[in-house]
Design an enzyme around this catalytic site. Structure first.
Site, short mmCIF file in Angstrom:
data_model
loop_
_atom_site.label_atom_id
_atom_site.label_comp_id
_atom_site.label_asym_id
_atom_site.label_seq_id
_atom_site.Cartn_x
_atom_site.Cartn_y
_atom_site.Cartn_z
N SER A 87 -59.77 32.71 -22.64
CA SER A 87 -59.87 32.00 -21.36
C SER A 87 -61.26 31.44 -21.06
O SER A 87 -61.40 30.67 -20.11
CB SER A 87 -59.45 32.92 -20.22
OG SER A 87 -58.05 33.00 -20.19
N LYS A 90 -61.45 27.83 -20.82
CA LYS A 90 -61.03 27.12 -19.60
C LYS A 90 -62.22 26.46 -18.90
O LYS A 90 -62.05 25.49 -18.17
CB LYS A 90 -60.32 28.10 -18.65
CG LYS A 90 -58.99 28.64 -19.21
CD LYS A 90 -58.45 29.78 -18.35
CE LYS A 90 -57.14 30.33 -18.91
NZ LYS A 90 -56.68 31.54 -18.19
N TYR A 214 -53.24 23.97 -25.37
CA TYR A 214 -53.76 25.14 -24.65
C TYR A 214 -53.95 26.34 -25.59
O TYR A 214 -54.99 27.00 -25.58
CB TYR A 214 -52.82 25.48 -23.49
CG TYR A 214 -53.17 26.77 -22.78
CD1 TYR A 214 -54.24 26.83 -21.87
CD2 TYR A 214 -52.46 27.94 -23.03
CE1 TYR A 214 -54.57 28.02 -21.23
CE2 TYR A 214 -52.79 29.13 -22.40
CZ TYR A 214 -53.84 29.17 -21.50
OH TYR A 214 -54.18 30.35 -20.89
N TYR A 266 -60.34 36.56 -12.47
CA TYR A 266 -59.00 36.80 -11.89
C TYR A 266 -59.10 37.76 -10.71
O TYR A 266 -59.98 37.61 -9.88
CB TYR A 266 -58.01 37.30 -12.96
CG TYR A 266 -58.18 36.55 -14.24
CD1 TYR A 266 -57.86 35.19 -14.30
CD2 TYR A 266 -58.71 37.14 -15.38
CE1 TYR A 266 -58.04 34.47 -15.47
CE2 TYR A 266 -58.91 36.43 -16.54
CZ TYR A 266 -58.57 35.10 -16.58
OH TYR A 266 -58.77 34.39 -17.72
N VAL A 284 -59.48 37.28 -22.74
CA VAL A 284 -58.86 38.52 -23.22
C VAL A 284 -59.27 38.88 -24.65
O VAL A 284 -58.90 39.94 -25.15
CB VAL A 284 -57.31 38.51 -23.12
CG1 VAL A 284 -56.83 38.65 -21.69
CG2 VAL A 284 -56.71 37.30 -23.80
N1 GLN Z 1 -54.55 32.67 -24.17
C1 GLN Z 1 -54.49 33.69 -23.16
C2 GLN Z 1 -53.22 33.54 -22.35
O1 GLN Z 1 -52.85 32.46 -22.04
C3 GLN Z 1 -55.70 33.59 -22.29
C4 GLN Z 1 -55.73 34.63 -21.21
C5 GLN Z 1 -57.08 35.17 -20.93
O2 GLN Z 1 -58.00 35.09 -21.74
N2 GLN Z 1 -57.22 35.82 -19.80
O3 GLN Z 1 -52.58 34.49 -22.01
#
Ligand code: GLN
Length: 332
Positions: A87, A90, A214, A266, A284
């Site tokens: 993430s 992003k 993505y 988050y 993650v």
């Molecule tokens: N690729 C992961 C997902 O879409 C990214 C989530 C994350 O890093 N929090 O679930």
């Protein structure tokens, strides 16, 4: 017990502190100390296992790097080992999407903290397919849709990779195809989120194409050293100091940093602001990118996660570093 720092407050641009009578004029020493201190930690959280390929990560890994706006880099532990940024990508996708459509982006994505998990679907129903912010999965899928518009998925993935490579000045940064495939095979929640938004008209491209991009952007693999360097434009008023190139206007950097502070972790964003006090974005894969405005960009990696999906040891390491350096944006 942590040593209590005393003495003069360090100038924000000089990595010099006084701690228990010892002058630590070297960020390198401080990083190594933090690495050493944390190496004994038993409870490192849980490695993400909902993406099978990420479950293979070794939870004992730990790396941390600092890139200063002055062009110096400091690193410790496994800071040269590539990991899945997930993430954290992003942030780069948001930067690109803002470059494509500017403020029109905010018609399709909000900028308020969600107070929900990164992959939550409940809010989308109430809010008619407009995700709360660009850092929860739904919001990031919309920014990816914006970057994809008018292009082929392969071109867009290539463009994202080139963008991150140029920011870090390292062509060795790559997309881990095994991770991308693993998530493509198991990313049912993201499929649900994307279809749901498409039903509300908030995705313009075919769902499989948007998710293809993505999943690949999330599978970008790079080291802490590369990540810290790639984040430098956010610490340096929008200019990448390595190349002397403006990436975004200052106004936009302020906004991206603000969203990192309020939404980057988050449902743990409040806790991160409370304990670390920097704009930050987690993934993650166990990475965190944190920005000290006008001073430095920091990357840390420890694969074990807390209950919100944020690196457990990474957060502790950042708190230690920031406290010692007086880098908390709410007051040194
Ligand atoms: N690729 C992961 C997902 O879409 C990214 C989530 C994350 O890093 N929090 O679930």
């Amino acid at each position: 017990m942590q040593p209590v720092c005393s003495g003069q407050k360090p100038p924000r641009t000089m990595p010099q502190i006084t701690c228990q009578g010892t002058t630590v004029n070297d960020l390198q020493k401080l990083l190594d100390e933090i690495n050493q201190n944390l190496s004994e930690t038993e409870d490192r959280g849980r490695v993400a296992d909902y993406i099978p390929e990420l479950a293979k990560q070794d939870s004992r890994k730990f790396g941390m790097a600092i890139a200063t706006v002055g062009g110096q880099t400091f690193a410790t532990g496994d800071a040269d080992e590539a990991f899945s940024i997930q993430s954290i990508s992003k942030v780069f996708a948001l930067t690109m999407a803002l470059g494509r459509v500017g403020d029109a982006l905010w018609k399709r994505v909000g900028r308020e903290p969600s107070g929900t998990a990164f992959n939550s679907i409940v809010q989308l129903e109430y809010e008619k397919g407009i995700p709360r912010n660009p850092f929860i999965n739904a919001g990031a899928i919309v920014t990816t849709d914006i970057v994809l518009a008018g292009h082929k998925p392969k071109e867009t993935i290539g463009e994202m990779l080139r963008f991150v490579r140029s920011l870090a000045d390292d062509d060795a940064i790559f997309i881990d195809e095994d991770v991308a495939r693993s998530e493509t095979e198991t990313g049912f929640r993201n499929v649900a989120l994307a279809n749901y938004m498409r039903a509300f008209g908030n995705l313009r491209n075919p769902v499989d194409q948007v998710l293809g991009v993505y999943f690949h952007q999330c599978a970008i693999a790079m080291s802490c050293v590369d990540l810290a360097r790639a984040g430098l434009f956010l610490a340096n008023k929008g200019v990448n100091p390595l190349a002397g190139v403006r990436i975004v206007p200052l106004r936009r950097v302020r906004r991206i940093n603000a969203i990192m502070m309020t939404c980057g972790h988050y449902d743990g964003s409040g806790e991160f602001a409370f304990s670390v006090g920097l704009p930050g974005k987690s993934g993650v894969g166990g990475g965190i990118l944190a920005i000290v405005p006008d001073v430095a960009s920091i990357a840390v990696w420890s694969p074990g996660l807390d209950e919100n999906g944020n690196s457990k040891l990474g957060t502790v390491a950042l708190e230690k570093l920031v406290t010692k350096m007086g880098w908390n944006v709410f007051g040194a």
